[in-house]
Design an enzyme around this catalytic site. Structure first.
Site, PDB file in Angstrom:
ATOM      1  CG  HIS A 162      -0.790   0.129   2.560  1.00 60.58           C
ATOM      2  ND1 HIS A 162      -0.236   1.182   3.256  1.00 60.58           N
ATOM      3  CD2 HIS A 162      -0.205  -0.961   3.533  1.00 60.58           C
ATOM      4  CE1 HIS A 162       0.153   0.936   4.284  1.00 60.58           C
ATOM      5  NE2 HIS A 162       0.271  -0.360   4.547  1.00 60.58           N
ATOM      6  CG  ASP A 220       2.102   0.613   7.727  1.00 55.86           C
ATOM      7  OD1 ASP A 220       1.974   0.046   6.708  1.00 55.86           O
ATOM      8  OD2 ASP A 220       1.585   0.683   9.040  1.00 55.86           O
ATOM      9  CD  GLU A 223      -3.306  -1.468   5.200  1.00 63.21           C
ATOM     10  OE1 GLU A 223      -2.952  -2.478   5.864  1.00 63.21           O
ATOM     11  OE2 GLU A 223      -2.794  -0.176   5.761  1.00 63.21           O
ATOM     12  CD  GLU A 224      -1.701   2.235   7.670  1.00 59.76           C
ATOM     13  OE1 GLU A 224      -2.483   1.864   8.442  1.00 59.76           O
ATOM     14  OE2 GLU A 224      -0.581   1.875   7.258  1.00 59.76           O
ATOM     15  CG  ASP A 257       1.579  -3.784   5.424  1.00 61.03           C
ATOM     16  OD1 ASP A 257       2.529  -2.906   5.478  1.00 61.03           O
ATOM     17  OD2 ASP A 257       0.310  -3.324   5.219  1.00 61.03           O
ATOM     18  CG  HIS A 314       0.206   2.951  12.588  1.00 59.59           C
ATOM     19  ND1 HIS A 314      -1.301   2.725  12.437  1.00 59.59           N
ATOM     20  CD2 HIS A 314       0.841   2.266  11.424  1.00 59.59           C
ATOM     21  CE1 HIS A 314      -1.584   1.838  11.437  1.00 59.59           C
ATOM     22  NE2 HIS A 314      -0.475   1.787  10.634  1.00 59.59           N
TER      23      HIS A 314
HETATM   24 CO    CO Z   1      -0.333   0.556   8.904  1.00 64.35          CO
HETATM   25 ZN    ZN Z   2       0.770  -1.205   6.193  1.00 66.76          ZN
END
Ligand code: CO
Ligand code: ZN
Length: 329
Positions: A60, A162, A192-193, A215, A301
């Site tokens: 992503h 990420d 995606e998130e 990922d 994150h």
């Molecule tokens: Co993420």
């Molecule tokens: Zn991710």
């Protein structure tokens, strides 16, 4: 690889606003693939190779961020999260909005731990009135945290690792493989998130026989960290399970086999939280045989996520070898 990884991570691209990341990736892969298209949801789909199985590989492009929900009389911005923004993270961080405005995140009063909630936080963009602020950002404008990437040698720190490191793994696989014996669709997904949304539509469109999500995954190697066997520097993580999917046993075993035959360091991943695009790809149409290769990462994150470049290299090698293999699944 580090130079490209830094550029990928530093590029603006919260969910739904992946255009700049997509442009960068498109420029990188052009000339190395047979076909490139962008679908309705903004997914970048690049095709390479023919014959064999139809394989979809997804990483992503989007990152977590914030969306402007209110501007007060003094020009302070209230915001909502775009994706999984934990309340322990944003204080003191800088944000940048799609229109170019920049600001800093702070909180009402001196905070006590119980006050640590996104609703109590605001963004100061340097405006001194509502009118002034409204010239700089609009309600609904989406932003993301900003940080420069840091090269720590073997280890690498950046925001949005990420999943820009996943995008890097795909780009490297595109560049390093020659003619592929399978029909491979490299899909750089959107949103995606916020719920694996781009993967859902692109998997329906591609309709693959086999799929892999690439990922990041968490690690258990920090002080008082999670009880998790994955460690930074111990190789590519082959996913067994996470909150969204049980990996198809056949594809997990194939990945292990490919890793062993090619002397690629790997570790097995059981992730107790989170998931990847693989979770929805697996459930496409009548079902797709789906697995995942994960890049171990710490501090996921946050604006300072960390990975190990040896693991990145192992993931690239594993992906290349998997795509070059013959599949009878
Ligand atoms: Co993420
Ligand atoms: Zn991710």
């Amino acid at each position: 690889m580090k130079e490209l990884l830094a550029r990928l991570c530093e590029t603006f691209g919260p969910s739904g606003r992946e255009e700049k990341v997509r442009e960068l990736i498109k420029n990188e892969i052009e000339g190395h693939v047979d076909e490139v298209k962008i679908d309705v949801m903004g997914n970048l789909i690049a095709k390479k190779g023919k014959g064999g199985k139809k394989i979809m590989v997804a990483a992503h492009m989007d990152e977590i961020g914030v969306a402007v929900s209110h501007i007060d009389e003094k020009g302070f911005i209230r915001f909502g999260p775009v994706g999984g923004v934990f309340p322990t993270i944003p204080l003191g961080e800088r944000v940048e909005f799609e229109g170019g405005a920049k600001g800093v995140v702070s909180i009402e009063k001196l905070y006590k731990e119980k006050d640590l909630a996104l609703e109590k936080m605001f963004i100061d963009i340097g405006a001194s009135s509502k009118e002034e602020a409204e010239k700089m950002v609009k309600i609904g404008e989406i932003g993301c945290f900003t940080r420069n990437a840091e090269d720590l040698g073997k280890r690498f720190v950046a925001k949005a690792l990420d999943d820009r490191v996943g995008c890097l793994v795909l780009i490297e696989a595109i560049k390093r493989t020659r003619e592929l014996p399978n029909e491979v669709y490299f899909v750089f997904t959107t949103q995606e998130e916020v719920g694996l949304r781009g993967a859902r539509t692109s998997a329906f469109g591609v309709s693959p026989d086999l799929a892999l999500a690439v990922d990041v995954t968490g690690t258990g190697d920090t002080p008082e960290g999670m009880k998790m066997a994955v460690e930074l520097g111990k190789g590519a993580a082959i996913k067994v399970k996470d909150r969204g999917m049980i990996v198809d046993k056949r594809i997990k075993d194939k990945l292990i086999d490919v890793a062993e035959k090619n002397n690629i360091p790997y570790q097995l991943e059981v992730l107790e939280f989170g998931s990847t695009d693989g979770a929805v790809i697996q459930l496409t149409k009548e079902g797709v045989i789906t697995g995942a290769i994960s890049i171990p990462a710490r501090y996921i994150h946050t604006p300072s996520e960390m990975c190990d470049m040896d693991d990145v290299e192992a993931c690239v090698k594993l992906l290349c070898a998997f795509l070059e293999a013959e599949h009878t699944l």
